[in-house]
Design a protein around this motif. Sequence first.
Motif, mmCIF file in Angstrom:
data_model
loop_
_atom_site.group_PDB
_atom_site.id
_atom_site.type_symbol
_atom_site.label_atom_id
_atom_site.label_comp_id
_atom_site.label_asym_id
_atom_site.label_seq_id
_atom_site.Cartn_x
_atom_site.Cartn_y
_atom_site.Cartn_z
ATOM 1 N N THR A 239 0.834 -1.205 0.000
ATOM 2 C CA THR A 239 0.000 0.000 0.000
ATOM 3 C C THR A 239 0.868 1.254 0.000
ATOM 4 O OG1 THR A 239 -0.151 -0.078 2.425
ATOM 5 C CG2 THR A 239 -1.941 -1.102 1.164
ATOM 6 N N VAL A 240 2.195 1.068 0.073
ATOM 7 C CA VAL A 240 3.107 2.201 -0.129
ATOM 8 C C VAL A 240 3.033 2.552 -1.608
ATOM 9 C CG1 VAL A 240 5.502 2.992 -0.032
ATOM 10 C CG2 VAL A 240 4.613 1.486 1.767
ATOM 11 N N GLU A 241 2.457 3.694 -1.895
ATOM 12 C CA GLU A 241 2.081 4.056 -3.267
ATOM 13 C C GLU A 241 3.252 3.986 -4.248
ATOM 14 O OE1 GLU A 241 0.189 7.898 -5.677
ATOM 15 O OE2 GLU A 241 0.324 7.901 -3.474
ATOM 16 N N LYS A 242 4.422 4.388 -3.821
ATOM 17 C CA LYS A 242 5.555 4.503 -4.732
ATOM 18 C C LYS A 242 6.449 3.260 -4.753
ATOM 19 C CE LYS A 242 4.550 8.618 -6.136
ATOM 20 N NZ LYS A 242 4.155 8.853 -7.541
ATOM 21 N N PHE A 243 6.038 2.193 -4.057
ATOM 22 C CA PHE A 243 6.906 1.015 -4.010
ATOM 23 C C PHE A 243 7.009 0.337 -5.382
ATOM 24 C CE2 PHE A 243 7.740 -3.529 -3.259
ATOM 25 C CZ PHE A 243 8.927 -3.429 -2.567
#
Length: 637
Positions: A239-243
């Motif tokens: 859910t870490v958008e930039k992962f």
Amino acid sequence: MTASFPCVWVTASYQVGMEVAPHLKESLNKNFFDFLLVFKQIHGDTVQNHLVIQGVELSSYLPLYSPAMDWIFQCLSYHAPEALLTEMMERCKKLGNNALLLNSVMSAFRAEFIATRSIDFIGMIKECNEAGFPKHLLFRSLGLNLALADPPEGDRLQILNEAWKVITKLKNPQDYINCAEVWTEYTCKHFTKREVNTVLADVIKHMTPDRAFEDSYPQLRSIIKKVITHFHDFSVLFTVEKFLPFLDMFQKENVRVEVCKCIMEVFIKHQKEPTKDPVILNALLHVCKTMHDSVNALTLEDEKRMLAYLINGFIKMVSFGRDFEQQLSFYVEARSMFCNLEPVLVQLIHSVNRLAMETRKVMKGNHSRKTAAFVRACVAYCFITIPSLEGIFTRLNLYLHSGQVALANQCLSQADAFFKTAISLIPEVPKMISIDGKMRLSEPFLLEFLCNFFSTLLIVPDHPEHGVLFLVRELLNVIQEYTWEDSSDDKIRIYTYVLHLLSAMSQETYLYHVDKVDSNDSLYGGDSKFLAENNKLCETAMAQVLEHLKTLAKDEALKRQSLLGLSFFNSILAHGDLRNNRLNQLSVNLWHLAQRHGYADTRTMVKTLEYIKKQSKQPDMGHLTDLALRLPLQTRT
């Protein structure tokens, strides 16, 4: 290598020096402070003019002092109290917070001492003279200390903000990424996914222009490792958008695959409970697909095994609970995505078979119309998938295993299809097979498979349209036509095992059954035609054994003949009805054959005879008394 060697040498030299000559530390301390008094002359006009004459930039000249200064500081800080760090910091301030000196201080003293004074160091870094030694290197050194020791909790956010203000302004991608890599670990250790996402977004922003990421794969890979090391909960990680956009920067295939392997290794190690989270499934399917698609004709077998292990680890951790249809849909999708890795297909087949058995368990063996159709779909999945495998014994064992699952779920026609296909595959078994890169004879593996197959055939009911014992007859035909090694006795061992099977099949009640499946003991109930067909097959198998024993006499393989003769005798003793005169006489002949040429194991034969005499005392076993009298023991000359 040239960059790391001086560092190792410096560390080793100061440690040994301090252990061997600790009394020199005071002298070193005095000389060092004398050095500090003259150090400021570097920035004087004389040295500056000399550098101009020599054409040397100050930024190139100053780092030449670093090895010597690091060594001196490390000697001074060796087992030094925290008070010495305070004294050094004060002296640095008096020298105008020289960046080179400050860097050596942070590199030499214990990380715990540096971490507790992080705010002080940040203030000194801000005010320092960075001529020839940029501030971002100082923040990098501070970040290295904070990766090893934690600063006071109340200072952590301020430290991050102050450091990142400097880091994010760096224009040179290499300078930026070298700092960002170090501070990513600090961010992961002490903050939430929001701050980590901000850091990843900033890295993407700096490294994407002009494809700067292509020159920084080691640092980017290190950042990913730090993130997944501290975020074990993959439902949070993805859910870490930039992962995932961060992963897209790994455009070089071999680097991208290595990063994917790191992610899967962490998932397998730390994911304790099965998951059905769609975010995790979609992301990891993408990661596994990346690994799978890297396989080509040049990929090493060890690499294939590693990739298959990681993908299988993911497949095993996917569970939709009682939603078996969704589980089967996942396996169908996985089969289409990972078709080039045989171990993954094998795992999928086992997983689908287990799914069918879980359905049976839930229904307690009483399938409804819906669950019966579902297990047939599972069986069809396996039947379609197995032919795509290369390993001959992998296919044989999976046909057998899947047939057993079909039988347990009352899918009788499907079970027959599995078993018939397995029988038809036996002639394709080569003489030699490759196992772990070594060529080995296939007969021992075929023998093991057939033994397992015979155990299953006992409980398989005959098909009403194919006649009595049709599977056993087909299997015997295949065994007869197969070309066996002349020096091997495996063919005869197989016929002996067939006799064990036929003996078990002649019983009124079989040794074991499958729940809700009527085996031949229930279908025929001791029918005379069934027993006659059984006896006919017994005679065929026995004829093959006796013919082979005669062949061994011609080939002068007398020791093999003796051992096989005794083995066949024991089989008749255990499984035959010795009240039958022909069988009784055959057993006596085999006993004599085992001893004829002096190769018999006398100790074994003595124990066998003792066993016969003991059994003869049991009820209805009196006929063994007469048999024992006809079995003499010959002494060796």
